[in-house]
Design an enzyme around this catalytic site. Sequence first.
Site, short mmCIF file in Angstrom:
data_model
loop_
_atom_site.label_atom_id
_atom_site.label_comp_id
_atom_site.label_asym_id
_atom_site.label_seq_id
_atom_site.Cartn_x
_atom_site.Cartn_y
_atom_site.Cartn_z
N TYR A 105 -8.89 -3.87 19.39
CA TYR A 105 -9.01 -4.85 18.29
C TYR A 105 -8.68 -4.17 16.95
CZ TYR A 105 -11.44 -7.70 21.76
OH TYR A 105 -11.76 -8.43 22.87
N ARG A 141 -11.98 -8.04 31.85
CA ARG A 141 -11.37 -8.90 30.84
C ARG A 141 -11.15 -10.31 31.39
NH1 ARG A 141 -11.38 -8.03 25.67
NH2 ARG A 141 -9.58 -9.40 25.57
N TRP A 181 -12.12 -8.47 12.23
CA TRP A 181 -12.61 -9.68 12.91
C TRP A 181 -13.80 -10.23 12.14
CZ3 TRP A 181 -8.99 -7.67 16.02
CH2 TRP A 181 -8.45 -8.47 17.01
N TRP A 212 -16.82 -12.30 12.67
CA TRP A 212 -18.28 -12.09 12.83
C TRP A 212 -18.62 -10.63 13.07
CZ3 TRP A 212 -21.59 -14.09 17.52
CH2 TRP A 212 -20.93 -13.87 18.73
N GLU A 255 -18.60 -1.67 24.21
CA GLU A 255 -18.47 -3.07 23.79
C GLU A 255 -19.60 -3.93 24.36
OE1 GLU A 255 -14.68 -4.70 24.89
OE2 GLU A 255 -14.92 -6.47 23.61
N TRP A 264 -17.60 -12.19 29.04
CA TRP A 264 -18.75 -13.03 28.71
C TRP A 264 -19.34 -13.75 29.92
CZ3 TRP A 264 -21.33 -13.06 24.15
CH2 TRP A 264 -20.73 -12.37 23.09
N ASP A 281 -15.36 -15.73 24.63
CA ASP A 281 -14.07 -16.27 25.08
C ASP A 281 -14.07 -16.93 26.46
OD1 ASP A 281 -13.66 -14.68 22.87
OD2 ASP A 281 -12.08 -13.47 23.76
C1 DGY Z 1 -9.62 -11.22 22.12
O1 DGY Z 1 -8.43 -11.11 21.82
O2 DGY Z 1 -10.11 -10.79 23.17
C2 DGY Z 1 -10.54 -11.78 21.16
O3 DGY Z 1 -11.79 -12.00 21.69
C3 DGY Z 1 -10.03 -12.97 20.46
O4 DGY Z 1 -10.76 -13.02 19.31
#
Ligand code: DGY
Length: 414
Positions: free
Chosen positions: A18, A187, A22, A24, A384, A341, A154
């Site tokens: 990332y 993922r 971002w 939040w 994470e 998630w 997500d």
């Molecule tokens: C991602 O790309 O995995 C993010 O969660 C999108 O914000």
Amino acid sequence: MLARNDRGGYTVPTDRLYPFQWNWDSAFVAMSFATFDLDRAFAELERLAEGQWNDGMIPHIVFHAPSDDYFPGPAVWGTTHRVATSGITQPPVFGTALRHLHEAAMREGRTGLEEPTSALLGAALRSHRWWRKARDPDGLGLVAILHPWESGSDNSPAWDEALARVPTITTTVIRRKDTSHVDADMRPRDEDYGRFIHLVDLYRECGWDPAKQWATAPFKIADVQMTAILARATADLLPLAERFGTGAERDELVDGHGALTEGLDRRWRSDLARFVSLDLVSGEDVTAPTQAGFMPLVALRLDAERRAAIAAEFARWCEGVELGLPSTPSFWPAFEPRRYWRGPVWAVINWVVADGLRANGLGDLAASLEQGTVRAIERAGFCEYFDPTTGKGLGGEGFSWTAAAYLVLSGRRP
Ligand code: DGY
């Protein structure tokens, strides 16, 4: 960790997975900077506010500097703000963070922060106005997400049914980068990405116009997690508006807070002992159990009956796992302890849920959740997320918001 992820007044959530700012993530990080560097904390929110659109939306990603490590980058979003941004938003923790920074400034007796606080209050008020107008046009007292990425969760099982109605066809060619940084089994799946990008294509074709998107969206969920965070942030802005704002702004916050807390209150399901989101396309309750069901604790004061019921439900989710709170409970068929998630534990979710438990007189549960989180981070590092069945670290490493949660929660040690 925060210094390592600092890119000049803003932090990336982690180095390669990332590589931008971002929404939040930065709000949580700002609160943790406030434990040792208040100026840097303010800078984090100011850099995020650079991404705020003219209509008030604060996007979920601000692309301050280019990077080839992430998909979808600015070209896929095709937005027109003066700084490149994504076209969707994320949970508005911003207002809560601002209050936190202001209180830290008061405690430290710092002067000279009135002007930045007042400017950031303006940004927060514009953002809250956008939320209510763009995402609750029918006045339900609940704000809706139009993309699972907006929720921050997500690929949560909460979206499975609604997302199944979204086609996987895309005009954008999908070139995933995430699975070159993190194991694919931690993922979202390719099929999920097809649907995620289908929605991005569709909203880009709407020119990112909120009313057109609302009319077109095949995915539209009045989300209790989002609404709870917005309601809480609205309450947090009130003392700031009293000090720095106008009477009209104060009234607007009182009105918004009333509407959102009433909306949330109606989402309680006594048979499930938690709050549930509402799918605005099908009209059905979203009953899949996820962490979102506990988030309203941060915005509401429950009566004794509901409080006892939700505490028992919380205990049931934590039973038989090494580390709570799982994002999906182990008794649910969709539970996958390692996949993003769909089961893993998130330090920042625990932080918010603990705040909610404490605010509702459940201080012992809150403390055990916080201390469990702190110990997990001490064992596994600033990863994470965590496998609830083993406590092991998962996903990307070197995460800013896990470090942020550590700084704040370890400071609460009994
Ligand atoms: C991602 O790309 O995995 C993010 O969660 C999108 O914000």
